[in-house]
Design a protein around this motif. Structure first.
Motif, short mmCIF file in Angstrom:
data_model
loop_
_atom_site.label_atom_id
_atom_site.label_comp_id
_atom_site.label_asym_id
_atom_site.label_seq_id
_atom_site.Cartn_x
_atom_site.Cartn_y
_atom_site.Cartn_z
N PHE A 75 81.82 -47.67 28.74
CA PHE A 75 82.84 -46.72 27.95
C PHE A 75 83.82 -47.34 27.28
N GLY A 76 84.26 -48.53 27.43
CA GLY A 76 85.35 -49.11 26.82
C GLY A 76 86.69 -48.94 27.46
N MET A 77 87.55 -48.28 26.68
CA MET A 77 88.89 -47.95 27.23
C MET A 77 88.76 -46.13 27.77
N GLY A 78 87.51 -45.65 27.49
CA GLY A 78 87.31 -44.48 28.08
C GLY A 78 87.71 -43.35 27.50
N ALA A 79 88.52 -43.29 26.27
CA ALA A 79 89.10 -42.09 25.57
C ALA A 79 88.27 -41.29 25.31
N SER A 80 87.00 -41.43 24.57
CA SER A 80 86.28 -40.48 24.02
C SER A 80 85.36 -40.08 25.31
N LEU A 81 85.05 -40.73 26.28
CA LEU A 81 84.39 -40.41 27.45
C LEU A 81 85.15 -39.23 28.17
N VAL A 82 86.60 -39.36 28.32
CA VAL A 82 87.47 -38.48 28.99
C VAL A 82 87.49 -37.08 28.09
N ARG A 122 71.30 -37.01 29.74
CA ARG A 122 71.46 -37.90 28.42
C ARG A 122 71.85 -38.95 28.88
N VAL A 123 71.66 -40.14 28.21
CA VAL A 123 72.10 -41.65 28.21
C VAL A 123 72.93 -41.61 26.89
N GLN A 124 74.31 -42.38 26.91
CA GLN A 124 74.80 -42.75 25.81
C GLN A 124 75.14 -44.33 25.74
N LYS A 137 65.31 -37.14 32.54
CA LYS A 137 64.43 -36.11 32.97
C LYS A 137 63.60 -35.89 31.41
N ILE A 138 62.42 -35.26 31.72
CA ILE A 138 61.66 -34.80 30.37
C ILE A 138 62.88 -33.76 29.58
N GLY A 139 62.63 -34.08 28.25
CA GLY A 139 63.52 -33.32 27.68
C GLY A 139 65.13 -34.00 27.37
N GLY A 140 65.44 -34.96 28.18
CA GLY A 140 66.62 -35.77 28.25
C GLY A 140 66.59 -36.66 27.04
N VAL A 141 67.84 -36.99 26.49
CA VAL A 141 68.06 -37.65 25.37
C VAL A 141 68.66 -39.20 25.46
N PHE A 142 68.19 -40.06 24.87
CA PHE A 142 68.93 -41.23 24.72
C PHE A 142 69.82 -41.37 23.45
N HIS A 143 71.06 -41.39 23.26
CA HIS A 143 71.62 -41.38 22.25
C HIS A 143 72.66 -42.64 22.22
N PRO A 160 76.53 -36.03 16.32
CA PRO A 160 76.49 -34.75 16.99
C PRO A 160 77.76 -34.55 17.30
N GLU A 161 78.19 -33.14 17.58
CA GLU A 161 79.68 -32.55 17.81
C GLU A 161 79.96 -33.29 19.20
N HIS A 162 78.97 -33.43 20.37
CA HIS A 162 79.54 -33.76 21.45
C HIS A 162 80.08 -35.19 21.51
N ARG A 163 79.81 -36.20 20.31
CA ARG A 163 80.22 -37.60 20.44
C ARG A 163 81.68 -37.43 19.64
N PRO A 164 82.73 -37.64 20.00
CA PRO A 164 84.28 -37.64 19.37
C PRO A 164 84.33 -38.64 18.43
N LEU A 165 84.97 -38.34 17.39
CA LEU A 165 85.27 -39.48 16.32
C LEU A 165 86.18 -40.25 16.75
N THR A 166 86.27 -41.57 17.11
CA THR A 166 87.16 -42.49 17.58
C THR A 166 88.11 -42.84 16.40
N LYS A 167 89.36 -43.23 16.78
CA LYS A 167 90.27 -43.83 15.73
C LYS A 167 89.96 -44.93 15.03
N PHE A 168 89.04 -45.75 15.82
CA PHE A 168 88.23 -46.99 14.76
C PHE A 168 87.42 -46.50 13.84
N GLU A 169 86.81 -45.59 14.23
CA GLU A 169 85.50 -45.10 13.24
C GLU A 169 86.07 -44.30 12.11
#
Length: 238
Positions: A71-78, A136-138, A169-175, A210-219
């Protein structure tokens, strides 16, 4: 919190369990990071154990669990944890200042649905996460190892795809997300050949962020400069 391992792969991309000190990733802690580790590790830190976690006990509830590798510095995870209080989040990072920064942000945000490991992700996945436990695995912006002779060091390999499939799990997503187009092509090549997955892209390639992944400053800076980011999402179907 000092015993971590590093992932090693053979020529075929198969994971080899090789234990060694992660000295290069320790880094120097700021005062704030050190204080956050001391203050918040008891509540949010997960000490590595080879036994599978009981997620209900860890979080005090039954809820879908999202795991992020590196997760790097963790900002997007938080930010994700704060935006989705109905989900449980587990982050894994070997860089100690990143763990400290993440805990500092999490403490300030008051999130209660986040736990973190300071350990090698492969070992945690293999031993500490039960099969079928994750929704989900990110894997966001992993080291691209852009030189061709180093491609075998990339984390997304056939054995890794199968490990993630088992933990979902079945239906879980690798992102996955990467800002290296060549790595996105590599990811797609590996995942399209992996058994038990379905690509969630309408055209069999990448998906919009997807909306659940925040746009980082770097991005965001990359977008302004015309740099691309590729999101890839595969659902476990078997």
């Amino acid at each position: 919190m000092s015993d971590v391992t590093t992932a090693e792969f053979n020529e075929e991309g198969k994971y080899l369990r090789k234990v060694r000190s992660f000295v290069l990733r320790e880094g120097r802690l700021t005062k704030g990071q050190a204080q956050a580790l001391e203050s918040h590790w008891p509540a949010m830190g997960l000490d590595y154990s080879p036994e599978a976690l009981n997620l209900t006990d860890v979080f005090g509830r039954d809820a879908d669990t999202v795991l992020e590798i590196g997760f790097g510095m963790g900002a997007s995870l938080v930010e994700m944890s704060a935006d989705a209080p109905e989900l449980n989040f587990i982050g894994i990072e070997v860089h100690k200042p990143g763990v400290g920064a993440c805990l500092a942000d999490a403490g300030e945000a008051g999130v209660t649905n986040l736990r973190v490991y300071h350990h090698d992700a492969m070992e945690v996945l293999e031993n500490s996460i039960a099969d079928g436990a994750l929704a989900r695995v990110q894997l966001f912006f992993p080291d691209p190892w852009h030189k061709k002779r180093h491609h075998k060091r990339r984390i997304v390999q056939p054995a890794f795809a199968e490990l993630i499939r088992r933990k979902l799990k079945i239906g879980g997503v690798f992102h996955m997300a990467t800002d290296w187009e060549n790595y996105s092509e590599h990811m797609l090549e590996v995942m399209n050949q992996a058994q038990g997955y379905k690509n969630l892209s309408a055209d069999g390639t990448v998906v919009p962020r997807p909306e659940h992944r925040p746009l980082t400053k770097f991005e965001a800076r990359g977008h302004r400069l015309g740099h691309g980011v590729w999101d890839i999402m595969f659902e476990r179907i078997a």
